[in-house]
Scaffold this motif. Structure first.
Motif, PDB file in Angstrom:
ATOM      1  N   THR A   1       2.770  -1.929   8.242  1.00 53.93           N
ATOM      2  CA  THR A   1       3.307  -0.621   8.604  1.00 53.93           C
ATOM      3  C   THR A   1       2.540   0.355   7.739  1.00 53.93           C
ATOM      4  O   THR A   1       2.251   0.082   6.577  1.00 53.93           O
ATOM      5  N   LEU A   2       2.183   1.478   8.306  1.00 47.96           N
ATOM      6  CA  LEU A   2       1.321   2.424   7.608  1.00 47.96           C
ATOM      7  C   LEU A   2       2.106   3.621   7.083  1.00 47.96           C
ATOM      8  O   LEU A   2       3.103   4.031   7.678  1.00 47.96           O
ATOM      9  N   THR A   3       1.638   4.167   5.978  1.00 48.26           N
ATOM     10  CA  THR A   3       2.207   5.388   5.427  1.00 48.26           C
ATOM     11  C   THR A   3       1.188   6.500   5.613  1.00 48.26           C
ATOM     12  O   THR A   3       0.043   6.369   5.178  1.00 48.26           O
ATOM     13  N   PHE A   4       1.610   7.576   6.261  1.00 45.29           N
ATOM     14  CA  PHE A   4       0.747   8.719   6.508  1.00 45.29           C
ATOM     15  C   PHE A   4       1.200   9.883   5.634  1.00 45.29           C
ATOM     16  O   PHE A   4       2.398  10.035   5.348  1.00 45.29           O
ATOM     17  N   LEU A   5       0.257  10.708   5.236  1.00 46.92           N
ATOM     18  CA  LEU A   5       0.543  11.843   4.359  1.00 46.92           C
ATOM     19  C   LEU A   5       1.617  12.756   4.950  1.00 46.92           C
ATOM     20  O   LEU A   5       2.518  13.216   4.236  1.00 46.92           O
ATOM     21  N   ASP A   6       1.564  12.994   6.251  1.00 43.67           N
ATOM     22  CA  ASP A   6       2.569  13.855   6.900  1.00 43.67           C
ATOM     23  C   ASP A   6       3.982  13.341   6.634  1.00 43.67           C
ATOM     24  O   ASP A   6       4.883  14.118   6.315  1.00 43.67           O
ATOM     25  N   ASP A   7       4.167  12.030   6.784  1.00 41.13           N
ATOM     26  CA  ASP A   7       5.492  11.448   6.564  1.00 41.13           C
ATOM     27  C   ASP A   7       5.879  11.466   5.089  1.00 41.13           C
ATOM     28  O   ASP A   7       7.047  11.680   4.753  1.00 41.13           O
ATOM     29  N   ALA A   8       4.916  11.247   4.207  1.00 47.61           N
ATOM     30  CA  ALA A   8       5.219  11.289   2.776  1.00 47.61           C
ATOM     31  C   ALA A   8       5.710  12.679   2.367  1.00 47.61           C
ATOM     32  O   ALA A   8       6.722  12.810   1.671  1.00 47.61           O
ATOM     33  N   VAL A   9       5.033  13.710   2.850  1.00 48.44           N
ATOM     34  CA  VAL A   9       5.442  15.091   2.535  1.00 48.44           C
ATOM     35  C   VAL A   9       6.809  15.388   3.138  1.00 48.44           C
ATOM     36  O   VAL A   9       7.684  15.967   2.466  1.00 48.44           O
ATOM     37  N   ARG A  10       7.022  14.990   4.386  1.00 50.79           N
ATOM     38  CA  ARG A  10       8.320  15.231   5.030  1.00 50.79           C
ATOM     39  C   ARG A  10       9.446  14.487   4.315  1.00 50.79           C
ATOM     40  O   ARG A  10      10.566  14.991   4.212  1.00 50.79           O
ATOM     41  N   SER A  11       9.157  13.295   3.785  1.00 53.26           N
ATOM     42  CA  SER A  11      10.199  12.535   3.080  1.00 53.26           C
ATOM     43  C   SER A  11      10.569  13.209   1.758  1.00 53.26           C
ATOM     44  O   SER A  11      11.741  13.246   1.383  1.00 53.26           O
TER      45      SER A  11
ATOM     46  N   VAL B   1       8.313   4.570   2.734  1.00 56.33           N
ATOM     47  CA  VAL B   1       8.048   5.476   3.848  1.00 56.33           C
ATOM     48  C   VAL B   1       6.899   4.862   4.635  1.00 56.33           C
ATOM     49  O   VAL B   1       5.799   4.694   4.097  1.00 56.33           O
ATOM     50  N   ALA B   2       7.162   4.515   5.881  1.00 56.11           N
ATOM     51  CA  ALA B   2       6.131   3.900   6.720  1.00 56.11           C
ATOM     52  C   ALA B   2       6.517   4.048   8.183  1.00 56.11           C
ATOM     53  O   ALA B   2       7.671   4.328   8.514  1.00 56.11           O
ATOM     54  N   THR B   3       5.531   3.850   9.035  1.00 59.14           N
ATOM     55  CA  THR B   3       5.776   3.934  10.470  1.00 59.14           C
ATOM     56  C   THR B   3       6.837   2.917  10.877  1.00 59.14           C
ATOM     57  O   THR B   3       6.964   1.855  10.265  1.00 59.14           O
ATOM     58  N   PRO B   4       7.614   3.238  11.917  1.00 57.66           N
ATOM     59  CA  PRO B   4       8.657   2.309  12.343  1.00 57.66           C
ATOM     60  C   PRO B   4       8.100   1.041  12.992  1.00 57.66           C
ATOM     61  O   PRO B   4       8.758   0.007  12.983  1.00 57.66           O
ATOM     62  N   GLU B   5       6.865   1.115  13.524  1.00 54.61           N
ATOM     63  CA  GLU B   5       6.297  -0.044  14.204  1.00 54.61           C
ATOM     64  C   GLU B   5       5.307  -0.764  13.294  1.00 54.61           C
ATOM     65  O   GLU B   5       4.545  -0.140  12.576  1.00 54.61           O
TER      66      GLU B   5
ATOM     67  N   LEU C   1       6.736  -2.718   5.441  1.00 61.45           N
ATOM     68  CA  LEU C   1       7.701  -2.114   4.513  1.00 61.45           C
ATOM     69  C   LEU C   1       9.058  -1.963   5.182  1.00 61.45           C
ATOM     70  O   LEU C   1       9.145  -1.580   6.346  1.00 61.45           O
ATOM     71  N   ASP C   2      10.106  -2.219   4.425  1.00 60.21           N
ATOM     72  CA  ASP C   2      11.473  -2.027   4.904  1.00 60.21           C
ATOM     73  C   ASP C   2      11.865  -0.573   4.646  1.00 60.21           C
ATOM     74  O   ASP C   2      11.942  -0.132   3.502  1.00 60.21           O
TER      75      ASP C   2
END
Length: 109
Positions: A9-19, A37-41, A75-76
Motif C-alpha cells: 500500500t502506498l503513501t502519497f504526500l497529498d494523503d500525508a498532508v491531509r492526515s 497513512v496509505a492507499t486503501p487498496e 499497512l493497516d
C-alpha cells in the motif's frame, strides 16, 4: 522491477498532508498515537507498473527477474480511519493525478 510480486500500500504526500490537517482539526487530539497513512487498496509492484504503463499509454517493457522475493508491505490503516474518520484517496486517483502531471511536464519539455 526487483520484486514484482511484493504487495504494497502506498503513501502519497497529498494523503500525508491531509492526515496531519485532520489530526490538527481533531477536537480531542489523540496524543501518543501513531497512524499509518496509505492507499486503501493493495497492489503488487507489477500491478502498479502495469497500471502506470496503461495510464501513460506507453508500450515500454516491464522487466522482471525470473526469481524474486514476495513480501507483504501492506499497512493497516484501521486506526486512522476509526479515530479520525480519515480515508486516503484511492490508488486510482493518485495514479490519475500522476499521469496528468507526467503528461503536462512532457508537453512542456
Amino acid at each position: 522491477l526487483s520484486e514484482p510480486r511484493t504487495v504494497v500500500t502506498l503513501t502519497f504526500l497529498d494523503d500525508a498532508v491531509r492526515s496531519v490537517a485532520a489530526l490538527l482539526d481533531c477536537p480531542a487530539f489523540p496524543a501518543g498515537r501513531a497512524y499509518n497513512v496509505a492507499t486503501p487498496e493493495a497492489s503488487s509492484h507489477l500491478q502498479l507498473a502495469e497500471s502506470i504503463r496503461a495510464l501513460l499509454q506507453t508500450s515500454n517493457a516491464i522487466v522482471t527477474p525470473n526469481e524474486s522475493k514476495e513480501r507483504n508491505r501492506v499497512l493497516d490503516t484501521c486506526l486512522i480511519r476509526g479515530d479520525l474518520d480519515f480515508s486516503p484517496w484511492p490508488l486510482a486517483e493518485h495514479l490519475r493525478r500522476f499521469a496528468a502531471w507526467e503528461s503536462s511536464t512532457s508537453a512542456a519539455a
